[in-house]
Design an enzyme around this catalytic site. Structure first.
Site, PDB file in Angstrom:
ATOM      1  N   VAL A  76       0.806  -1.227   0.000  1.00 15.45           N
ATOM      2  CA  VAL A  76       0.000   0.000   0.000  1.00 15.45           C
ATOM      3  C   VAL A  76       0.841   1.281   0.000  1.00 15.45           C
ATOM      4  O   VAL A  76       0.299   2.366  -0.185  1.00 15.45           O
ATOM      5  CB  VAL A  76      -1.020   0.037   1.173  1.00 15.45           C
ATOM      6  CG1 VAL A  76      -2.040  -1.074   1.058  1.00 15.45           C
ATOM      7  CG2 VAL A  76      -0.322   0.041   2.522  1.00 15.45           C
ATOM      8  N   TYR A 168       3.414   6.366  14.630  1.00 15.27           N
ATOM      9  CA  TYR A 168       2.088   5.730  14.523  1.00 15.27           C
ATOM     10  C   TYR A 168       0.999   6.729  14.917  1.00 15.27           C
ATOM     11  O   TYR A 168      -0.013   6.853  14.230  1.00 15.27           O
ATOM     12  CB  TYR A 168       2.081   4.514  15.439  1.00 15.27           C
ATOM     13  CG  TYR A 168       0.836   3.652  15.438  1.00 15.27           C
ATOM     14  CD1 TYR A 168       0.548   2.790  14.380  1.00 15.27           C
ATOM     15  CD2 TYR A 168      -0.037   3.665  16.524  1.00 15.27           C
ATOM     16  CE1 TYR A 168      -0.568   1.965  14.411  1.00 15.27           C
ATOM     17  CE2 TYR A 168      -1.157   2.847  16.552  1.00 15.27           C
ATOM     18  CZ  TYR A 168      -1.422   1.993  15.497  1.00 15.27           C
ATOM     19  OH  TYR A 168      -2.531   1.165  15.528  1.00 15.27           O
ATOM     20  N   ALA A 170       1.160   9.969  14.784  1.00 17.77           N
ATOM     21  CA  ALA A 170       1.062  10.991  13.733  1.00 17.77           C
ATOM     22  C   ALA A 170       0.265  10.450  12.547  1.00 17.77           C
ATOM     23  O   ALA A 170      -0.605  11.130  11.991  1.00 17.77           O
ATOM     24  CB  ALA A 170       2.465  11.401  13.282  1.00 17.77           C
TER      25      ALA A 170
HETATM   26  P1  NAP Z   1      -1.436  -7.226  11.865  1.00 15.19           P
HETATM   27  O1  NAP Z   1      -1.917  -8.524  12.402  1.00 15.19           O
HETATM   28  O2  NAP Z   1      -0.031  -6.810  12.108  1.00 15.19           O
HETATM   29  O3  NAP Z   1      -1.708  -7.190  10.287  1.00 15.19           O
HETATM   30  C1  NAP Z   1      -1.294  -6.080   9.549  1.00 15.19           C
HETATM   31  C2  NAP Z   1      -1.751  -6.244   8.117  1.00 15.19           C
HETATM   32  O4  NAP Z   1      -1.247  -5.129   7.370  1.00 15.19           O
HETATM   33  C3  NAP Z   1      -1.230  -7.513   7.483  1.00 15.19           C
HETATM   34  O5  NAP Z   1      -2.229  -8.090   6.687  1.00 15.19           O
HETATM   35  C4  NAP Z   1      -0.082  -7.009   6.610  1.00 15.19           C
HETATM   36  O6  NAP Z   1       0.034  -7.837   5.455  1.00 15.19           O
HETATM   37  C5  NAP Z   1      -0.597  -5.631   6.217  1.00 15.19           C
HETATM   38  N1  NAP Z   1       0.478  -4.741   5.774  1.00 15.19           N
HETATM   39  C6  NAP Z   1       1.551  -4.301   6.487  1.00 15.19           C
HETATM   40  N2  NAP Z   1       2.347  -3.559   5.701  1.00 15.19           N
HETATM   41  C7  NAP Z   1       1.761  -3.533   4.470  1.00 15.19           C
HETATM   42  C8  NAP Z   1       2.094  -2.935   3.240  1.00 15.19           C
HETATM   43  N3  NAP Z   1       3.208  -2.193   3.087  1.00 15.19           N
HETATM   44  N4  NAP Z   1       1.264  -3.113   2.183  1.00 15.19           N
HETATM   45  C9  NAP Z   1       0.145  -3.853   2.322  1.00 15.19           C
HETATM   46  N5  NAP Z   1      -0.234  -4.443   3.458  1.00 15.19           N
HETATM   47  C10 NAP Z   1       0.574  -4.281   4.518  1.00 15.19           C
HETATM   48  O7  NAP Z   1      -2.354  -6.004  12.388  1.00 15.19           O
HETATM   49  P2  NAP Z   1      -3.788  -6.013  13.088  1.00 15.19           P
HETATM   50  O8  NAP Z   1      -3.574  -6.158  14.540  1.00 15.19           O
HETATM   51  O9  NAP Z   1      -4.705  -6.918  12.375  1.00 15.19           O
HETATM   52  O10 NAP Z   1      -4.205  -4.492  12.839  1.00 15.19           O
HETATM   53  C11 NAP Z   1      -4.865  -4.092  11.656  1.00 15.19           C
HETATM   54  C12 NAP Z   1      -5.094  -2.582  11.689  1.00 15.19           C
HETATM   55  O11 NAP Z   1      -5.765  -2.236  12.887  1.00 15.19           O
HETATM   56  C13 NAP Z   1      -3.796  -1.765  11.680  1.00 15.19           C
HETATM   57  O12 NAP Z   1      -3.996  -0.618  10.891  1.00 15.19           O
HETATM   58  C14 NAP Z   1      -3.610  -1.373  13.135  1.00 15.19           C
HETATM   59  O13 NAP Z   1      -2.904  -0.168  13.296  1.00 15.19           O
HETATM   60  C15 NAP Z   1      -5.048  -1.236  13.579  1.00 15.19           C
HETATM   61  N6  NAP Z   1      -5.234  -1.439  15.021  1.00 15.19           N
HETATM   62  C16 NAP Z   1      -4.986  -2.666  15.589  1.00 15.19           C
HETATM   63  C17 NAP Z   1      -5.174  -2.819  16.954  1.00 15.19           C
HETATM   64  C18 NAP Z   1      -4.932  -4.142  17.640  1.00 15.19           C
HETATM   65  O14 NAP Z   1      -4.991  -4.208  18.887  1.00 15.19           O
HETATM   66  N7  NAP Z   1      -4.675  -5.216  16.904  1.00 15.19           N
HETATM   67  C19 NAP Z   1      -5.608  -1.743  17.750  1.00 15.19           C
HETATM   68  C20 NAP Z   1      -5.841  -0.527  17.129  1.00 15.19           C
HETATM   69  C21 NAP Z   1      -5.657  -0.377  15.774  1.00 15.19           C
HETATM   70  P3  NAP Z   1       1.399  -8.249   4.730  1.00 15.19           P
HETATM   71  O15 NAP Z   1       2.472  -8.311   5.774  1.00 15.19           O
HETATM   72  O16 NAP Z   1       1.063  -9.556   4.093  1.00 15.19           O
HETATM   73  O17 NAP Z   1       1.622  -7.164   3.713  1.00 15.19           O
END
Ligand code: NAP
Length: 282
Positions: A76, A168, A170
Protein backbone atom coordinates in the site's frame (compact mmCIF):
# COMPACT_ATOMS: atom_id res chain seq x y z
CA UNK A 1 -16.73 -16.87 18.69
CA UNK A 2 -18.55 -15.89 15.48
CA UNK A 3 -18.51 -18.54 12.74
CA UNK A 4 -17.02 -17.44 9.42
CA UNK A 5 -19.04 -19.58 7.04
CA UNK A 6 -20.24 -17.52 4.07
CA UNK A 7 -23.19 -19.89 3.62
CA UNK A 8 -24.91 -19.13 6.87
CA UNK A 9 -26.60 -15.91 7.86
CA UNK A 10 -29.33 -16.86 10.33
CA UNK A 11 -31.87 -14.20 9.34
CA UNK A 12 -30.69 -14.04 5.73
CA UNK A 13 -30.35 -10.27 5.96
CA UNK A 14 -27.27 -9.36 3.95
CA UNK A 15 -25.98 -5.89 4.82
CA UNK A 16 -23.57 -5.74 1.86
CA UNK A 17 -25.39 -7.51 -0.97
CA UNK A 18 -24.28 -6.47 -4.47
CA UNK A 19 -21.38 -4.41 -3.12
CA UNK A 20 -17.71 -4.76 -4.03
CA UNK A 21 -15.33 -3.97 -1.20
CA UNK A 22 -11.54 -3.69 -1.08
CA UNK A 23 -9.92 -4.75 2.21
CA UNK A 24 -6.22 -3.98 2.71
CA UNK A 25 -4.11 -5.89 5.20
CA UNK A 26 -6.28 -8.94 4.50
CA UNK A 27 -3.49 -11.48 5.05
CA UNK A 28 -3.91 -11.68 8.84
CA UNK A 29 -5.44 -10.19 11.98
CA UNK A 30 -8.34 -7.77 11.71
CA UNK A 31 -8.21 -7.74 7.90
CA UNK A 32 -9.08 -11.45 7.68
CA UNK A 33 -12.08 -11.04 10.00
CA UNK A 34 -13.25 -7.92 8.11
CA UNK A 35 -12.97 -9.61 4.71
CA UNK A 36 -14.77 -12.75 5.86
CA UNK A 37 -17.57 -10.76 7.44
CA UNK A 38 -17.99 -8.61 4.31
CA UNK A 39 -18.17 -11.77 2.17
CA UNK A 40 -20.65 -13.38 4.55
CA UNK A 41 -22.76 -10.22 4.30
CA UNK A 42 -22.97 -10.62 0.52
CA UNK A 43 -20.07 -8.49 -0.77
CA UNK A 44 -17.51 -9.44 -3.39
CA UNK A 45 -14.17 -8.74 -1.70
CA UNK A 46 -10.78 -7.75 -3.12
CA UNK A 47 -8.15 -8.95 -0.64
CA UNK A 48 -4.94 -6.89 -0.62
CA UNK A 49 -1.60 -7.34 1.18
CA UNK A 50 1.97 -8.41 0.36
CA UNK A 51 1.74 -12.07 1.51
CA UNK A 52 0.34 -13.76 -1.60
CA UNK A 53 0.08 -17.25 -0.12
CA UNK A 54 -2.01 -16.06 2.83
CA UNK A 55 -4.26 -14.02 0.54
CA UNK A 56 -4.77 -17.04 -1.74
CA UNK A 57 -5.66 -19.18 1.29
CA UNK A 58 -8.31 -16.67 2.42
CA UNK A 59 -9.66 -16.24 -1.13
CA UNK A 60 -10.06 -20.01 -1.43
CA UNK A 61 -11.78 -20.25 1.96
CA UNK A 62 -14.27 -17.53 0.99
CA UNK A 63 -15.00 -18.84 -2.50
CA UNK A 64 -15.10 -22.42 -1.13
CA UNK A 65 -18.00 -21.46 1.11
CA UNK A 66 -19.99 -19.70 -1.61
CA UNK A 67 -18.55 -16.18 -1.36
CA UNK A 68 -16.83 -14.01 -3.98
CA UNK A 69 -13.20 -12.93 -3.59
CA UNK A 70 -10.05 -12.07 -5.51
CA UNK A 71 -6.54 -11.79 -4.10
CA UNK A 72 -4.29 -8.94 -5.24
CA UNK A 73 -0.69 -8.58 -4.10
CA UNK A 74 -0.30 -4.95 -3.07
CA UNK A 75 2.19 -2.92 -1.09
CA UNK A 76 0.00 0.00 0.00
CA UNK A 77 2.99 2.35 0.16
CA UNK A 78 3.49 1.92 -3.62
CA UNK A 79 1.31 4.07 -5.87
CA UNK A 80 1.60 1.69 -8.83
CA UNK A 81 0.34 -1.17 -6.63
CA UNK A 82 -2.63 0.92 -5.47
CA UNK A 83 -3.62 1.73 -9.06
CA UNK A 84 -3.28 -1.95 -10.00
CA UNK A 85 -5.47 -2.97 -7.04
CA UNK A 86 -8.26 -0.63 -8.16
CA UNK A 87 -7.94 -1.72 -11.81
CA UNK A 88 -8.03 -5.44 -10.94
CA UNK A 89 -11.05 -4.97 -8.66
CA UNK A 90 -13.00 -3.08 -11.34
CA UNK A 91 -11.97 -5.62 -13.98
CA UNK A 92 -13.25 -8.47 -11.78
CA UNK A 93 -16.48 -6.95 -10.46
CA UNK A 94 -17.20 -3.82 -12.55
CA UNK A 95 -17.37 -1.36 -9.65
CA UNK A 96 -16.12 -0.46 -6.16
CA UNK A 97 -18.63 0.41 -3.42
CA UNK A 98 -16.50 0.08 -0.31
CA UNK A 99 -12.91 0.38 0.87
CA UNK A 100 -11.40 -0.65 4.20
CA UNK A 101 -7.94 0.84 4.76
CA UNK A 102 -6.82 -1.67 7.38
CA UNK A 103 -3.15 -2.32 6.48
CA UNK A 104 -0.95 -0.87 9.18
CA UNK A 105 2.47 -1.05 10.81
CA UNK A 106 3.81 0.17 14.14
CA UNK A 107 6.91 -0.14 16.30
CA UNK A 108 7.81 0.97 19.80
CA UNK A 109 10.73 3.37 20.08
CA UNK A 110 11.34 6.59 22.03
CA UNK A 111 10.50 9.83 20.19
CA UNK A 112 14.10 11.07 20.64
CA UNK A 113 15.56 8.13 18.71
CA UNK A 114 13.15 7.68 15.77
CA UNK A 115 15.01 7.83 12.43
CA UNK A 116 13.84 9.33 9.14
CA UNK A 117 13.57 5.83 7.60
CA UNK A 118 11.41 4.56 10.46
CA UNK A 119 9.17 7.63 10.25
CA UNK A 120 8.77 7.27 6.49
CA UNK A 121 7.92 3.57 6.69
CA UNK A 122 5.05 4.09 9.13
CA UNK A 123 3.78 7.23 7.39
CA UNK A 124 3.99 5.62 3.94
CA UNK A 125 2.02 2.51 4.92
CA UNK A 126 -0.46 3.88 7.46
CA UNK A 127 -1.10 7.38 6.10
CA UNK A 128 0.03 7.77 2.50
CA UNK A 129 -1.37 4.38 1.53
CA UNK A 130 -4.79 5.05 3.03
CA UNK A 131 -4.88 8.61 1.62
CA UNK A 132 -4.17 7.67 -1.98
CA UNK A 133 -6.23 4.47 -2.01
CA UNK A 134 -9.16 6.51 -0.65
CA UNK A 135 -8.60 9.02 -3.45
CA UNK A 136 -8.46 6.35 -6.18
CA UNK A 137 -11.56 4.55 -4.87
CA UNK A 138 -13.51 7.80 -4.40
CA UNK A 139 -12.78 8.76 -8.03
CA UNK A 140 -14.10 5.36 -9.13
CA UNK A 141 -17.23 5.68 -6.93
CA UNK A 142 -17.96 9.14 -8.37
CA UNK A 143 -17.45 7.91 -11.94
CA UNK A 144 -19.89 5.03 -11.27
CA UNK A 145 -22.39 7.47 -9.71
CA UNK A 146 -23.21 4.86 -7.08
CA UNK A 147 -21.93 6.50 -3.94
CA UNK A 148 -19.80 4.44 -1.59
CA UNK A 149 -18.33 4.03 1.87
CA UNK A 150 -14.68 4.32 2.91
CA UNK A 151 -13.61 3.09 6.34
CA UNK A 152 -10.19 3.86 7.81
CA UNK A 153 -9.05 1.47 10.53
CA UNK A 154 -7.21 3.88 12.82
CA UNK A 155 -6.74 3.33 16.57
CA UNK A 156 -7.40 4.57 20.09
CA UNK A 157 -4.10 6.36 19.38
CA UNK A 158 -6.28 8.97 17.59
CA UNK A 159 -7.49 9.91 21.08
CA UNK A 160 -4.39 9.59 23.28
CA UNK A 161 -0.96 7.99 23.20
CA UNK A 162 1.36 5.61 24.99
CA UNK A 163 5.09 6.23 25.09
CA UNK A 164 7.09 5.01 22.09
CA UNK A 165 4.47 5.30 19.33
CA UNK A 166 5.06 8.80 17.92
CA UNK A 167 5.12 8.04 14.14
CA UNK A 168 2.09 5.73 14.52
CA UNK A 169 0.25 8.46 16.47
CA UNK A 170 1.06 10.99 13.73
CA UNK A 171 -0.14 8.62 11.01
CA UNK A 172 -3.36 7.65 12.76
CA UNK A 173 -4.21 11.28 13.64
CA UNK A 174 -3.49 12.08 9.98
CA UNK A 175 -6.04 9.47 8.89
CA UNK A 176 -8.70 11.24 10.95
CA UNK A 177 -7.70 14.63 9.54
CA UNK A 178 -7.83 13.79 5.85
CA UNK A 179 -10.96 11.68 6.35
CA UNK A 180 -12.88 14.66 7.70
CA UNK A 181 -11.77 16.76 4.71
CA UNK A 182 -12.69 13.97 2.28
CA UNK A 183 -16.03 13.39 4.04
CA UNK A 184 -17.16 16.97 3.50
CA UNK A 185 -15.85 17.17 -0.07
CA UNK A 186 -17.36 13.84 -1.12
CA UNK A 187 -20.72 14.07 0.68
CA UNK A 188 -22.48 15.55 -2.37
CA UNK A 189 -21.36 12.48 -4.35
CA UNK A 190 -22.86 10.14 -1.69
CA UNK A 191 -19.39 8.88 -0.82
CA UNK A 192 -19.03 8.55 2.96
CA UNK A 193 -15.71 8.50 4.80
CA UNK A 194 -15.46 7.31 8.40
CA UNK A 195 -12.78 6.21 10.83
CA UNK A 196 -13.10 3.13 13.03
CA UNK A 197 -10.70 3.21 15.97
CA UNK A 198 -10.13 -0.15 17.69
CA UNK A 199 -8.89 -0.62 21.21
CA UNK A 200 -6.63 -3.53 22.09
CA UNK A 201 -7.62 -6.51 19.90
CA UNK A 202 -6.80 -10.20 20.01
CA UNK A 203 -4.37 -10.26 17.04
CA UNK A 204 -0.59 -10.72 16.80
CA UNK A 205 -0.06 -7.53 18.80
CA UNK A 206 -1.60 -9.31 21.78
CA UNK A 207 0.80 -12.26 21.35
CA UNK A 208 3.69 -9.76 21.30
CA UNK A 209 2.45 -8.11 24.50
CA UNK A 210 2.13 -11.50 26.20
CA UNK A 211 5.63 -12.50 25.05
CA UNK A 212 7.06 -9.35 26.63
CA UNK A 213 5.17 -9.82 29.94
CA UNK A 214 6.20 -11.96 32.94
CA UNK A 215 3.22 -14.25 32.17
CA UNK A 216 -0.03 -14.26 30.17
CA UNK A 217 -2.01 -13.97 33.43
CA UNK A 218 0.00 -10.90 34.49
CA UNK A 219 -0.40 -9.35 31.03
CA UNK A 220 -4.17 -9.98 31.10
CA UNK A 221 -4.50 -8.55 34.62
CA UNK A 222 -2.64 -5.38 33.64
CA UNK A 223 -4.58 -4.72 30.44
CA UNK A 224 -7.95 -5.62 31.96
CA UNK A 225 -7.29 -3.01 34.65
CA UNK A 226 -7.00 -0.42 31.85
CA UNK A 227 -10.09 -1.50 29.89
CA UNK A 228 -13.49 -0.82 31.54
CA UNK A 229 -15.03 -3.99 30.03
CA UNK A 230 -12.03 -5.96 31.37
CA UNK A 231 -11.38 -7.88 28.16
CA UNK A 232 -9.85 -7.58 24.69
CA UNK A 233 -11.79 -6.61 21.57
CA UNK A 234 -12.31 -9.66 19.34
CA UNK A 235 -11.49 -9.23 15.61
CA UNK A 236 -15.06 -10.29 14.75
CA UNK A 237 -16.39 -7.33 16.75
CA UNK A 238 -14.31 -4.88 14.69
CA UNK A 239 -15.51 -6.64 11.55
CA UNK A 240 -19.16 -6.18 12.55
CA UNK A 241 -18.65 -2.46 13.27
CA UNK A 242 -16.86 -2.14 9.93
CA UNK A 243 -19.71 -3.88 8.05
CA UNK A 244 -22.13 -1.43 9.68
CA UNK A 245 -20.10 1.55 8.43
CA UNK A 246 -19.79 0.02 4.95
CA UNK A 247 -23.48 -0.74 4.63
CA UNK A 248 -26.57 1.38 4.06
CA UNK A 249 -27.66 1.16 7.71
CA UNK A 250 -25.09 3.89 8.48
CA UNK A 251 -26.24 6.09 5.57
CA UNK A 252 -26.32 9.32 7.64
CA UNK A 253 -22.86 8.81 9.18
CA UNK A 254 -19.84 10.47 7.58
CA UNK A 255 -16.77 12.21 8.98
CA UNK A 256 -17.03 10.24 12.25
CA UNK A 257 -14.32 8.59 14.32
CA UNK A 258 -16.01 5.65 16.04
CA UNK A 259 -14.16 4.30 19.08
CA UNK A 260 -14.43 0.49 19.18
CA UNK A 261 -12.49 0.20 22.43
CA UNK A 262 -14.71 -1.23 25.19
CA UNK A 263 -14.59 2.13 26.99
CA UNK A 264 -10.80 2.46 27.06
CA UNK A 265 -10.67 6.10 25.87
CA UNK A 266 -13.65 7.22 27.97
CA UNK A 267 -11.94 6.94 31.33
CA UNK A 268 -9.52 9.49 32.76
CA UNK A 269 -7.72 7.15 35.15
CA UNK A 270 -7.80 3.44 35.90
CA UNK A 271 -6.59 1.00 38.51
CA UNK A 272 -7.43 3.06 41.61
CA UNK A 273 -5.45 1.79 44.62
CA UNK A 274 -8.37 2.43 47.01
CA UNK A 275 -12.16 2.62 46.79
CA UNK A 276 -13.52 5.98 45.55
CA UNK A 277 -15.14 8.04 48.29
CA UNK A 278 -18.48 9.62 47.47
CA UNK A 279 -17.67 13.27 46.88
CA UNK A 280 -20.61 15.65 47.41
CA UNK A 281 -20.57 19.14 45.89
CA UNK A 282 -17.74 21.63 46.39
P1 NAP B 1 -1.44 -7.23 11.86
O1 NAP B 1 -1.92 -8.52 12.40
O2 NAP B 1 -0.03 -6.81 12.11
O3 NAP B 1 -1.71 -7.19 10.29
C1 NAP B 1 -1.29 -6.08 9.55
C2 NAP B 1 -1.75 -6.24 8.12
O4 NAP B 1 -1.25 -5.13 7.37
C3 NAP B 1 -1.23 -7.51 7.48
O5 NAP B 1 -2.23 -8.09 6.69
C4 NAP B 1 -0.08 -7.01 6.61
O6 NAP B 1 0.03 -7.84 5.45
C5 NAP B 1 -0.60 -5.63 6.22
N1 NAP B 1 0.48 -4.74 5.77
C6 NAP B 1 1.55 -4.30 6.49
N2 NAP B 1 2.35 -3.56 5.70
C7 NAP B 1 1.76 -3.53 4.47
C8 NAP B 1 2.09 -2.93 3.24
N3 NAP B 1 3.21 -2.19 3.09
N4 NAP B 1 1.26 -3.11 2.18
C9 NAP B 1 0.15 -3.85 2.32
N5 NAP B 1 -0.23 -4.44 3.46
C10 NAP B 1 0.57 -4.28 4.52
O7 NAP B 1 -2.35 -6.00 12.39
P2 NAP B 1 -3.79 -6.01 13.09
O8 NAP B 1 -3.57 -6.16 14.54
O9 NAP B 1 -4.71 -6.92 12.37
O10 NAP B 1 -4.21 -4.49 12.84
C11 NAP B 1 -4.86 -4.09 11.66
C12 NAP B 1 -5.09 -2.58 11.69
O11 NAP B 1 -5.76 -2.24 12.89
C13 NAP B 1 -3.80 -1.77 11.68
O12 NAP B 1 -4.00 -0.62 10.89
C14 NAP B 1 -3.61 -1.37 13.14
O13 NAP B 1 -2.90 -0.17 13.30
C15 NAP B 1 -5.05 -1.24 13.58
N6 NAP B 1 -5.23 -1.44 15.02
C16 NAP B 1 -4.99 -2.67 15.59
C17 NAP B 1 -5.17 -2.82 16.95
C18 NAP B 1 -4.93 -4.14 17.64
O14 NAP B 1 -4.99 -4.21 18.89
N7 NAP B 1 -4.68 -5.22 16.90
C19 NAP B 1 -5.61 -1.74 17.75
C20 NAP B 1 -5.84 -0.53 17.13
C21 NAP B 1 -5.66 -0.38 15.77
P3 NAP B 1 1.40 -8.25 4.73
O15 NAP B 1 2.47 -8.31 5.77
O16 NAP B 1 1.06 -9.56 4.09
O17 NAP B 1 1.62 -7.16 3.71
Amino acid sequence: MVSHSCKTNPKNIMQLNDKTIIVTGASKGLGVAIAETCAREGAAVALAARSEAKLAELRDRITGSGGRAIAVRCDVSCMADLRRLVEKTVAAYGAIHGLVNNAGVNFVKPFLTVTEEEWEHVIDVDLKGSFFLSQLCARQMIAQNTGGSIVQIASVHTHASVAGASPYDAAKHGMVGFSKAAAIELAKHRVRVNVLSPGLCRTEIWNALVAAAPSEAECTRYWNSNIPAERLVEPEEIAQACAFLLGDRSSCITGANLMADLGMTSQLVSGEPYKSKEIVGA
